[in-house]
Enzyme design. Structure first.
Site: not given
Length: 130
Positions: A8, A82, A86
């Site tokens: 996250c 995210c 990410c």
């Protein structure tokens, strides 16, 4: 041994709770990692409190930035809110869990998020180790 990386943004709430559940549910049969794209200074106290209620202590963990080494070490990367921050590694299995961020939320909301995470982790671990 299969491995999971929970990601996250701040590695302070959702990914820490998921990793806590995976460590307990996996019971040494799975490698568990967590990280964030912009790690916080500490784990969210409300997440710590919510996890203590289910006898899992995540207070001693420190948010950390994910590394390429971690990405390549695991079988599954679980992303939680995210988005574009990410990382993506071609050929790696990704699962996105659209979960609310517990940051700034009261304990009753964090409990709901915690319980949602528990169910998702149980299913994923069962899939990976049977």
């Amino acid at each position: 041994m299969p491995g999971i990386l929970f990601l996250c943004i701040h590695n302070a709430g959702r990914s820490q709770m998921a990793a806590g559940f995976a460590r307990v549910i996996g019971d040494g049969r799975i490698d568990v990692y967590s990280g964030g794209s912009e790690p916080a200074d500490h784990v969210n106290p409300m997440a710590v409190n919510a996890m203590r209620e289910v006898d899992i202590d995540i207070a001693g963990f420190t948010p950390q930035k994910f590394t390429d080494e971690l990405l390549h070490r695991v079988d599954v990367v679980v992303t939680m809110g995210c988005g574009d921050t990410c990382p993506y590694v071609p050929g790696k299995r990704y699962v996105d869990w659209p979960l609310d961020d517990p940051k700034g939320q009261p304990l009753e909301v964090v409990r709901r998020i915690r319980d949602d995470i528990r169910g998702r982790v149980e299913a994923l671990v069962a899939e990976l180790i049977g």
